[in-house]
Design a protein around this motif. Structure first.
Motif, PDB file in Angstrom:
ATOM      1  N   UNK A   5       0.840  -1.294   0.022  1.00 23.64           N
ATOM      2  CA  UNK A   5       0.112   0.015   0.012  1.00 23.64           C
ATOM      3  C   UNK A   5       1.069   1.280  -0.093  1.00 23.64           C
ATOM      4  N   UNK A   6       0.644   2.133  -0.514  1.00 19.91           N
ATOM      5  CA  UNK A   6       1.059   3.508  -0.717  1.00 19.91           C
ATOM      6  C   UNK A   6       0.198   4.525  -1.283  1.00 19.91           C
ATOM      7  N   UNK A   7       1.171   5.318  -2.305  1.00 19.34           N
ATOM      8  CA  UNK A   7       0.514   6.326  -2.790  1.00 19.34           C
ATOM      9  C   UNK A   7       0.904   6.408  -4.473  1.00 19.34           C
ATOM     10  N   UNK A   8      -0.235   6.608  -5.245  1.00 20.24           N
ATOM     11  CA  UNK A   8       0.252   6.519  -6.606  1.00 20.24           C
ATOM     12  C   UNK A   8      -0.087   7.976  -7.367  1.00 20.24           C
ATOM     13  N   UNK A   9       0.627   8.328  -8.299  1.00 16.39           N
ATOM     14  CA  UNK A   9       0.450   9.427  -9.299  1.00 16.39           C
ATOM     15  C   UNK A   9       0.118   8.881 -10.598  1.00 16.39           C
ATOM     16  N   UNK A  10      -1.168   9.308 -11.123  1.00 15.37           N
ATOM     17  CA  UNK A  10      -1.708   8.828 -12.358  1.00 15.37           C
ATOM     18  C   UNK A  10      -1.710   9.790 -13.517  1.00 15.37           C
ATOM     19  N   UNK A  11      -1.228   9.422 -14.631  1.00 17.43           N
ATOM     20  CA  UNK A  11      -1.894  10.236 -15.821  1.00 17.43           C
ATOM     21  C   UNK A  11      -3.331  10.264 -15.699  1.00 17.43           C
ATOM     22  N   UNK A  12      -3.954  11.494 -16.142  1.00 14.23           N
ATOM     23  CA  UNK A  12      -5.194  11.544 -16.062  1.00 14.23           C
ATOM     24  C   UNK A  12      -6.043  10.932 -17.087  1.00 14.23           C
ATOM     25  N   UNK A  13      -5.342  10.355 -18.218  1.00 15.34           N
ATOM     26  CA  UNK A  13      -6.163   9.942 -19.463  1.00 15.34           C
ATOM     27  C   UNK A  13      -5.566   8.510 -19.473  1.00 15.34           C
ATOM     28  N   UNK A  14      -4.508   8.049 -20.118  1.00 17.99           N
ATOM     29  CA  UNK A  14      -3.925   6.824 -20.376  1.00 17.99           C
ATOM     30  C   UNK A  14      -3.093   6.436 -19.279  1.00 17.99           C
ATOM     31  N   UNK A  15      -3.261   5.398 -18.601  1.00 22.49           N
ATOM     32  CA  UNK A  15      -2.516   4.847 -17.804  1.00 22.49           C
ATOM     33  C   UNK A  15      -1.951   3.451 -18.693  1.00 22.49           C
ATOM     34  N   UNK A  16      -0.600   3.555 -18.842  1.00 23.74           N
ATOM     35  CA  UNK A  16      -0.034   2.116 -19.662  1.00 23.74           C
ATOM     36  C   UNK A  16       0.288   1.116 -18.769  1.00 23.74           C
ATOM     37  N   UNK A  17      -0.190  -0.125 -19.220  1.00 22.85           N
ATOM     38  CA  UNK A  17      -0.026  -1.299 -18.487  1.00 22.85           C
ATOM     39  C   UNK A  17       1.106  -2.205 -19.134  1.00 22.85           C
TER      40      UNK A  17
END
Length: 285
Positions: A273-285
């Motif tokens: 568990x922790x913190x994530x910073x995500x792109x607002x549109x595309x998250x690549x996998x």
């Protein structure tokens, strides 16, 4: 030991820098103004988006093994830094663009004496991406990526391979995205010739969000080589801290092989568990 200490602090500095960029500039390859039409906003951002931004999710987590008593040997910190630099604007056919990417995963044994880094996985690449529109609606995206991955070690602990990756994603609705990816491997590491048995040959998954984007879930299955039903499973949950932020509280569950290159052939079941910073549109996998 001195080299590993330097790498440890340089990696942490890079992570903090990427976090700063994401929080203060909302950096990303493609962003969306939700006050306007979804498709019109996307088309506009394909032309005016910043050159530099996030690629995959950037996160910092801590956790331990599932089904075992937590110890300093089975508990760690895992964090990921992932950025991309666009090399072209949308002047290529079909609003496509070329980009450079770099992703780094770090496994840090912070509970052990001297806080040693267990493994650092370096993943640079160059890609070409094209979005698709159908009848005025955004239909999805296709990406061709040439990538290298290694752990930067020598001798018996050296691990490396290359991939020609084909990936695609489509948004069924604003709350549901389906993605798939497969690759042609070029294995150059002498100590990981059997890596496909553990790190797989393809993957697929779904990502679900609530309409207000406050909560999100994703499930990714990585198919290992062979005809039997063998998958590496990655389940993630995120909770947005503030409606104007792209920072989320984050939980990740990993079950299978290949989580890190050094131990690619060892089974792991870890909850972090922790913190994530995500792109607002595309998250690549």
């Amino acid at each position: 030991m001195a080299d590993m200490t330097i790498k440890k602090y340089l990696t942490l500095i890079i992570f903090l820098l990427s976090a700063f960029l994401a929080v203060h500039t909302n950096a990303q390859l493609i962003k969306v103004d939700h006050q306007r039409g979804f498709t019109d906003s996307l088309r506009n951002e394909l032309i005016n988006a910043p050159y530099f931004g996030l690629f995959k999710d950037n996160y910092f987590t801590v956790g331990t093994a599932v089904g075992a008593k937590p110890t300093r040997n089975n508990s760690d910190v895992k964090f990921q830094i992932s950025i991309a630099q666009r090399l072209t604007k949308t002047t290529l056919p079909g609003n496509s663009f070329i980009f450079l990417m770099y992703t780094q995963k770090t496994f840090w044994n912070v509970f052990e004496k001297s806080l040693p880094m267990h493994d650092l996985n370096f993943n640079p690449g160059i890609g070409w991406s094209i979005p698709f529109f159908s009848k005025g609606r955004y239909a999805g995206k296709f990406t061709l990526l040439l990538e290298h991955e290694s752990n930067g070690r020598d001798s018996l602990e050296s691990r490396s391979w290359n991939r020609i990756t084909f990936s695609g994603s489509t948004i069924i609705d604003r709350w549901l995205m389906v993605h798939a990816k497969f690759w042609i491997p070029i294995i150059d590491g002498e100590n990981n010739r059997d890596i496909l048995k553990y790190c797989g040959i393809c993957q697929g998954g779904v990502a679900v969000t609530t309409p207000d984007k406050k909560f999100g879930w994703s499930l990714t299955l990585v198919k290992r080589i062979g005809w039997n039903f063998n998958f590496n499973t990655i389940f993630e949950f995120n909770w947005r801290i503030h409606k104007k932020s792209n920072q989320y509280l984050f939980v990740q569950y990993y079950n299978g092989y290949g989580e890190c290159l050094l131990d690619y052939n060892k089974f792991r079941s870890r909850l972090r568990a922790g913190i994530v910073i995500k792109p607002s549109f595309f998250s690549e996998f």
